[in-house]
Design a protein around this motif. Structure first.
Motif, mmCIF file in Angstrom:
data_model
loop_
_atom_site.group_PDB
_atom_site.id
_atom_site.type_symbol
_atom_site.label_atom_id
_atom_site.label_comp_id
_atom_site.label_asym_id
_atom_site.label_seq_id
_atom_site.Cartn_x
_atom_site.Cartn_y
_atom_site.Cartn_z
ATOM 1 N N THR A 188 -9.001 4.040 4.076
ATOM 2 C CA THR A 188 -8.703 2.915 3.142
ATOM 3 C C THR A 188 -9.329 2.818 1.866
ATOM 4 O O THR A 188 -8.554 2.604 0.826
ATOM 5 C CB THR A 188 -8.592 1.768 4.019
ATOM 6 N N PHE A 189 -10.569 3.023 1.967
ATOM 7 C CA PHE A 189 -11.769 2.757 0.674
ATOM 8 C C PHE A 189 -12.390 3.837 0.512
ATOM 9 O O PHE A 189 -12.942 4.751 1.383
ATOM 10 C CB PHE A 189 -12.187 1.599 0.742
ATOM 11 N N SER A 190 -12.630 4.539 -0.811
ATOM 12 C CA SER A 190 -13.288 5.349 -1.014
ATOM 13 C C SER A 190 -14.923 5.126 -0.954
ATOM 14 O O SER A 190 -15.222 3.779 -0.784
ATOM 15 C CB SER A 190 -13.224 5.770 -2.445
ATOM 16 N N GLN A 191 -15.901 5.879 -0.727
ATOM 17 C CA GLN A 191 -16.971 5.519 -0.718
ATOM 18 C C GLN A 191 -17.690 4.823 -1.818
ATOM 19 O O GLN A 191 -18.717 4.149 -1.788
ATOM 20 C CB GLN A 191 -18.012 6.745 -0.573
ATOM 21 N N SER A 192 -17.220 4.708 -3.154
ATOM 22 C CA SER A 192 -17.782 4.172 -4.215
ATOM 23 C C SER A 192 -17.375 2.614 -4.178
ATOM 24 O O SER A 192 -17.885 2.030 -4.901
ATOM 25 C CB SER A 192 -16.967 4.794 -5.585
ATOM 26 N N TRP A 202 -7.028 -4.824 7.301
ATOM 27 C CA TRP A 202 -6.050 -5.308 8.132
ATOM 28 C C TRP A 202 -4.641 -5.271 7.730
ATOM 29 O O TRP A 202 -3.737 -4.680 8.083
ATOM 30 C CB TRP A 202 -6.347 -6.876 8.617
ATOM 31 N N ASP A 203 -4.696 -5.853 6.027
ATOM 32 C CA ASP A 203 -3.371 -5.605 5.411
ATOM 33 C C ASP A 203 -2.744 -4.156 5.281
ATOM 34 O O ASP A 203 -1.534 -3.943 5.532
ATOM 35 C CB ASP A 203 -3.599 -6.445 3.926
ATOM 36 N N THR A 204 -3.768 -3.529 5.227
ATOM 37 C CA THR A 204 -3.310 -2.198 5.050
ATOM 38 C C THR A 204 -2.818 -1.291 6.167
ATOM 39 O O THR A 204 -1.677 -0.830 6.377
ATOM 40 C CB THR A 204 -4.612 -0.868 4.489
ATOM 41 N N LEU A 205 -3.713 -1.783 7.282
ATOM 42 C CA LEU A 205 -3.211 -1.288 8.703
ATOM 43 C C LEU A 205 -1.819 -2.073 9.173
ATOM 44 O O LEU A 205 -0.856 -1.383 9.632
ATOM 45 C CB LEU A 205 -4.093 -1.611 9.786
ATOM 46 N N ILE A 206 -1.555 -3.283 8.747
ATOM 47 C CA ILE A 206 -0.467 -3.936 8.987
ATOM 48 C C ILE A 206 0.836 -3.295 8.120
ATOM 49 O O ILE A 206 1.907 -3.027 8.843
ATOM 50 C CB ILE A 206 -0.352 -5.370 8.606
#
Length: 236
Positions: A188-192, A202-206
């Motif tokens: 979901t998120f880059s290491q930066s 949660w919103d991304t997974l939803i």
């Protein structure tokens, strides 16, 4: 059946809703029935058979450090500081994962402001079994808001066939316990990006229809704010 080796406890927050108590005492060190919220959470982790704990700190971090050293819980407890700025819930979890071996994929995460008791042991063990049986990336322990001590708490999700969604009902509350796989964050998120709320995960997974819940039938006692804390003190 797989199990979980490490539990994370989120201890970095300011606890502003409990001011003025939390101006000098970190929220996890507030007491209910002569036991701090943090020790209560650690005792639950111990009773679950988990030997390793990581907890993140930021606000009044020295007091939490001193408490852990003084208590000597006879567990592998490591404190991971957020650093120069608070990382929020998602960033704090992500940072603790960075200090965990690659072999560990799934972590049990607790908010210590829920009053965890031994009735949760069976529930959480069942949630762990459910999580691994289905290879989920994120499983949240949720409860019907009718079981909440704080009747002003609004629900976070609607719950159907173990899938969590958000709609006009939202009659289930997140209890403060979840299992998260490191892929849920890395995909979901880059290491930066180091400072973000777990709500974004949660919103991304939803949106992908892949955020799952496991229902607790336990009464839900949560230190929401100063008013509720005072009422809980009278109840215990």
């Amino acid at each position: 059946m797989k199990n979980i080796d490490t539990a994370f406890i989120l201890c970095a927050g300011f606890g502003k809703r409990l001011n003025p108590l939390t101006q000098n005492i970190p929220k996890p060190l507030l007491k209910i029935d002569n036991l701090t919220l943090l020790e209560n959470t650690i005792n639950l982790v111990k009773n679950l058979g988990i030997k390793k704990i990581k907890l993140n700190t930021f606000f009044l971090k020295d007091k939490i450090q001193y408490f852990i050293e003084k208590k000597n819980f006879k567990l592998d407890v490591k404190i991971i500081e957020d650093g120069e700025k608070i990382l929020d819930t998602g960033g704090g979890i992500s940072n603790m994962i960075k200090f965990s071996p690659e072999s560990e994929k799934d972590f049990l995460v607790f908010n210590p402001d829920t009053i965890w008791d031994t009735d949760y042991i069976e529930t959480i063990n069942n949630m762990i079994q459910f999580h691994f049986s289905n290879y989920y990336k994120n499983t949240l322990l949720v409860v019907d808001k009718n079981l909440s001590f704080d009747k002003n708490l609004k629900g976070d999700f609607s719950f159907n066939n173990n899938k969590l969604i958000k709609n006009s009902r939202n009659d289930y509350i997140f209890t403060g316990c979840q299992i998260i796989n490191r892929k849920a964050l890395s995909e979901t998120f880059s290491q930066s990006i180091d400072n973000f709320s777990i709500l974004k995960i949660w919103d991304t997974l939803i949106s992908r229809k892949s955020l799952f819940g496991f229902e607790s039938k336990n009464k839900f006692n949560h230190v929401t704010n100063l008013e509720i804390y005072k009422k809980l003190l009278k109840n215990y």
